[in-house]
Motif scaffolding. Sequence first.
Motif, PDB file in Angstrom:
ATOM      1  N   THR A  86       0.842  -1.191   0.000  1.00  0.00           N
ATOM      2  CA  THR A  86       0.000   0.000   0.000  1.00  0.00           C
ATOM      3  C   THR A  86       0.880   1.245   0.000  1.00  0.00           C
ATOM      4  OG1 THR A  86      -1.737  -1.151   1.231  1.00  0.00           O
ATOM      5  CG2 THR A  86      -1.803   1.251   1.238  1.00  0.00           C
ATOM      6  N   ALA A  87       0.489   2.235  -0.779  1.00  0.00           N
ATOM      7  CA  ALA A  87       1.206   3.510  -0.801  1.00  0.00           C
ATOM      8  C   ALA A  87       0.339   4.586  -0.161  1.00  0.00           C
ATOM      9  CB  ALA A  87       1.570   3.903  -2.224  1.00  0.00           C
ATOM     10  N   TYR A  88       0.998   5.479   0.579  1.00  0.00           N
ATOM     11  CA  TYR A  88       0.306   6.594   1.215  1.00  0.00           C
ATOM     12  C   TYR A  88       0.955   7.904   0.778  1.00  0.00           C
ATOM     13  CZ  TYR A  88      -1.479   3.021   4.434  1.00  0.00           C
ATOM     14  OH  TYR A  88      -2.076   1.904   4.981  1.00  0.00           O
ATOM     15  N   ILE A  89       0.165   8.800   0.223  1.00  0.00           N
ATOM     16  CA  ILE A  89       0.627  10.171   0.004  1.00  0.00           C
ATOM     17  C   ILE A  89       0.265  10.959   1.259  1.00  0.00           C
ATOM     18  CG2 ILE A  89       0.390  12.266  -1.367  1.00  0.00           C
ATOM     19  CD1 ILE A  89      -0.363  10.594  -3.744  1.00  0.00           C
ATOM     20  N   VAL A  90       1.270  11.463   1.950  1.00  0.00           N
ATOM     21  CA  VAL A  90       1.058  12.182   3.203  1.00  0.00           C
ATOM     22  C   VAL A  90       1.419  13.648   2.988  1.00  0.00           C
ATOM     23  CG1 VAL A  90       1.602  12.304   5.659  1.00  0.00           C
ATOM     24  CG2 VAL A  90       1.641  10.093   4.484  1.00  0.00           C
ATOM     25  N   ASN A 102       0.678  19.771  11.698  1.00  0.00           N
ATOM     26  CA  ASN A 102       1.563  18.670  11.331  1.00  0.00           C
ATOM     27  C   ASN A 102       1.459  17.504  12.303  1.00  0.00           C
ATOM     28  OD1 ASN A 102       2.794  19.902   9.009  1.00  0.00           O
ATOM     29  ND2 ASN A 102       4.017  21.164  10.385  1.00  0.00           N
ATOM     30  N   SER A 103       1.487  17.808  13.584  1.00  0.00           N
ATOM     31  CA  SER A 103       1.515  16.737  14.589  1.00  0.00           C
ATOM     32  C   SER A 103       0.263  15.874  14.548  1.00  0.00           C
ATOM     33  CB  SER A 103       1.697  17.334  15.987  1.00  0.00           C
ATOM     34  OG  SER A 103       0.629  18.209  16.310  1.00  0.00           O
ATOM     35  N   SER A 104      -0.902  16.482  14.270  1.00  0.00           N
ATOM     36  CA  SER A 104      -2.137  15.701  14.231  1.00  0.00           C
ATOM     37  C   SER A 104      -2.125  14.714  13.068  1.00  0.00           C
ATOM     38  CB  SER A 104      -3.347  16.631  14.123  1.00  0.00           C
ATOM     39  OG  SER A 104      -3.335  17.354  12.902  1.00  0.00           O
ATOM     40  N   ILE A 105      -1.589  15.127  11.919  1.00  0.00           N
ATOM     41  CA  ILE A 105      -1.502  14.234  10.760  1.00  0.00           C
ATOM     42  C   ILE A 105      -0.554  13.083  11.039  1.00  0.00           C
ATOM     43  CG2 ILE A 105      -0.799  14.074   8.338  1.00  0.00           C
ATOM     44  CD1 ILE A 105      -1.569  17.029   8.042  1.00  0.00           C
ATOM     45  N   LEU A 106       0.641  13.395  11.511  1.00  0.00           N
ATOM     46  CA  LEU A 106       1.669  12.374  11.703  1.00  0.00           C
ATOM     47  C   LEU A 106       1.300  11.403  12.823  1.00  0.00           C
ATOM     48  CD1 LEU A 106       4.771  14.693  11.266  1.00  0.00           C
ATOM     49  CD2 LEU A 106       3.789  13.104   9.600  1.00  0.00           C
ATOM     50  N   LYS A 107       0.676  11.901  13.875  1.00  0.00           N
ATOM     51  CA  LYS A 107       0.251  11.028  14.959  1.00  0.00           C
ATOM     52  C   LYS A 107      -0.779  10.017  14.473  1.00  0.00           C
ATOM     53  CE  LYS A 107      -1.821  11.092  19.583  1.00  0.00           C
ATOM     54  NZ  LYS A 107      -2.359  11.955  20.684  1.00  0.00           N
ATOM     55  N   MET A 109      -1.274   9.089  11.376  1.00  0.00           N
ATOM     56  CA  MET A 109      -0.638   8.207  10.396  1.00  0.00           C
ATOM     57  C   MET A 109       0.057   7.046  11.079  1.00  0.00           C
ATOM     58  SD  MET A 109      -1.105   8.780   7.215  1.00  0.00           S
ATOM     59  CE  MET A 109       0.123   7.550   6.784  1.00  0.00           C
ATOM     60  N   MET A 110       0.811   7.311  12.119  1.00  0.00           N
ATOM     61  CA  MET A 110       1.522   6.246  12.827  1.00  0.00           C
ATOM     62  C   MET A 110       0.545   5.270  13.469  1.00  0.00           C
ATOM     63  SD  MET A 110       4.621   6.749  12.120  1.00  0.00           S
ATOM     64  CE  MET A 110       5.322   5.482  13.205  1.00  0.00           C
ATOM     65  N   THR A 111      -0.537   5.782  14.022  1.00  0.00           N
ATOM     66  CA  THR A 111      -1.559   4.903  14.605  1.00  0.00           C
ATOM     67  C   THR A 111      -2.158   3.998  13.539  1.00  0.00           C
ATOM     68  OG1 THR A 111      -2.100   6.535  16.300  1.00  0.00           O
ATOM     69  CG2 THR A 111      -3.742   4.836  15.853  1.00  0.00           C
ATOM     70  N   MET A 112      -2.468   4.556  12.389  1.00  0.00           N
ATOM     71  CA  MET A 112      -3.070   3.779  11.306  1.00  0.00           C
ATOM     72  C   MET A 112      -2.113   2.710  10.783  1.00  0.00           C
ATOM     73  SD  MET A 112      -4.800   5.244   7.807  1.00  0.00           S
ATOM     74  CE  MET A 112      -3.244   5.920   7.205  1.00  0.00           C
ATOM     75  N   ILE A 113      -0.850   3.065  10.628  1.00  0.00           N
ATOM     76  CA  ILE A 113       0.136   2.103  10.135  1.00  0.00           C
ATOM     77  C   ILE A 113       0.292   0.939  11.114  1.00  0.00           C
ATOM     78  CG2 ILE A 113       2.609   1.785   9.704  1.00  0.00           C
ATOM     79  CD1 ILE A 113       2.611   4.623   8.530  1.00  0.00           C
ATOM     80  N   GLN A 114       0.372   1.246  12.387  1.00  0.00           N
ATOM     81  CA  GLN A 114       0.528   0.198  13.395  1.00  0.00           C
ATOM     82  C   GLN A 114      -0.674  -0.738  13.447  1.00  0.00           C
ATOM     83  OE1 GLN A 114       1.340   2.469  16.924  1.00  0.00           O
ATOM     84  NE2 GLN A 114       3.373   3.107  16.233  1.00  0.00           N
ATOM     85  N   ASP A 134      10.896  14.464   6.890  1.00  0.00           N
ATOM     86  CA  ASP A 134      11.888  14.350   7.969  1.00  0.00           C
ATOM     87  C   ASP A 134      11.397  13.412   9.070  1.00  0.00           C
ATOM     88  OD1 ASP A 134      13.465  16.144   6.581  1.00  0.00           O
ATOM     89  OD2 ASP A 134      12.759  17.893   7.707  1.00  0.00           O
ATOM     90  N   PHE A 135      10.115  13.449   9.351  1.00  0.00           N
ATOM     91  CA  PHE A 135       9.531  12.601  10.394  1.00  0.00           C
ATOM     92  C   PHE A 135       9.693  11.126  10.039  1.00  0.00           C
ATOM     93  CE2 PHE A 135       5.939  10.194  12.084  1.00  0.00           C
ATOM     94  CZ  PHE A 135       5.947  10.533  13.428  1.00  0.00           C
ATOM     95  N   PHE A 136       9.351  10.751   8.812  1.00  0.00           N
ATOM     96  CA  PHE A 136       9.421   9.343   8.423  1.00  0.00           C
ATOM     97  C   PHE A 136      10.863   8.878   8.242  1.00  0.00           C
ATOM     98  CE2 PHE A 136       5.066  10.361   6.717  1.00  0.00           C
ATOM     99  CZ  PHE A 136       4.392   9.626   7.687  1.00  0.00           C
ATOM    100  N   LYS A 137      11.730   9.758   7.756  1.00  0.00           N
ATOM    101  CA  LYS A 137      13.136   9.397   7.617  1.00  0.00           C
ATOM    102  C   LYS A 137      13.761   9.100   8.977  1.00  0.00           C
ATOM    103  CE  LYS A 137      14.363  11.808   3.320  1.00  0.00           C
ATOM    104  NZ  LYS A 137      15.142  12.918   2.724  1.00  0.00           N
ATOM    105  N   ALA A 138      13.394   9.880   9.983  1.00  0.00           N
ATOM    106  CA  ALA A 138      13.943   9.678  11.324  1.00  0.00           C
ATOM    107  C   ALA A 138      13.526   8.333  11.900  1.00  0.00           C
ATOM    108  CB  ALA A 138      13.486  10.805  12.253  1.00  0.00           C
ATOM    109  N   ARG A 139      12.443   7.759  11.372  1.00  0.00           N
ATOM    110  CA  ARG A 139      11.940   6.463  11.853  1.00  0.00           C
ATOM    111  C   ARG A 139      12.217   5.342  10.862  1.00  0.00           C
ATOM    112  NH1 ARG A 139       9.850  10.596  13.886  1.00  0.00           N
ATOM    113  NH2 ARG A 139       8.931  10.691  15.968  1.00  0.00           N
TER     114      ARG A 139
END
Length: 298
Positions: A86-90, A102-107, A109-114, A134-139
Amino acid sequence: MAESLNEIRDRIASTRKTGQITKAMQMVSASKLTKSQAHSKQFQTYANKVRGLVTHIVAGQLTKGHSAEELKQLNPMLVNRPVKRTAYIVITADGGLVGNYNSSILKQMMTMIQEDHDSSDEYVMITIGGTGADFFKARNIDIAYELRNLSDQPSFDEVRKIVNLTTSMYQNEVFDELYICYNHHVNSLTSQFRVEKMLPISDLDPSEATEYEQEYIFEPSEEQILDQLLPQYAESLIYGAIVDAKTAEHAAGMTAMQTASDNADNIISDLSTSYNRARQGAITQEITEIVGGAAALE
C-alpha cells in the motif's frame, strides 16, 4: 526596585514587538487562506466535470452489456487486485508556526500504520512537505518520493511530477492501492484528518450518470477515451487533495498566529499590572522615606 521596573519595561517592549510580528503573520495567512479557498472552489468545478464525464462513460459501457467486473478488466485503474503493498501520500507543511497541523496528521498516520500493517514491507510513503519527510526518515520508514517547498497556491505544474509518478507506479504494480492522507479544510477554525482511496478507482457510481443529460459523440472510441480520462481523473483527485490541504494549512497558520497575538496581549496586560504595582510600591517607599526624614529633622 528601579532595576525591577526596567526589567518589566524591557519585557513589555519585547512582547509588544513579538505581538506585532504575529499579527502581521496572521494577516498574511488570512490573505493566503482567502486566495486558497477561491482556488479550491474553482478547481472543484473542473474536478466535478471530469468525474461526471468518466461516470457517464462507465455507465455507457455498462449499458452496452459489460458487467461491472468486465468493465474493470478494460482498464487497470479500475481493477481491485490483491494488495501486497500500500502507498500513502502524506501531505504536511514544510515548517512550523501552524499549530498542531503537522503533529495531528503524523500522529494519526503512525496509529493507522501500526493497526493496519504487520511489516514495513507492506507500505511505502510518498511525502509532500518537509515535516512529514523528515519525520518518516527519522523512523527509517521507506519513502518512494518526496516533494518539498510547494508554493502557497500550488499550480498543477508544480505537482505534475509526483502525480504522474504516482499513477505510473500504480500501473506498473509497484504498489496495489493508493491512499492520500491530509487535513481537510472545514472552516478557518476546524480541519479534519482524511484518508481517501485514490487508486484503484472504485467509487464511481454509474447511477450518478442519470444526473447528466448531455450526450457525447466519442472519437475514436469510449474505451480509448476512458484510457486517457482515468489517469486525468486520478490526477485531479490527488491535486484537489493537495489544494484542500494547503487551504487547511493556511487556516491553521492564521489561527496559530491569532492565538499567539492574543497571548502576547494577555502577557502585556499582566506585565503592565505588575509594572504599575512595582512603580506604586516604589513611589510609596519614597514618600515614606521623605516623611521619615522630615520627622527626624523636627
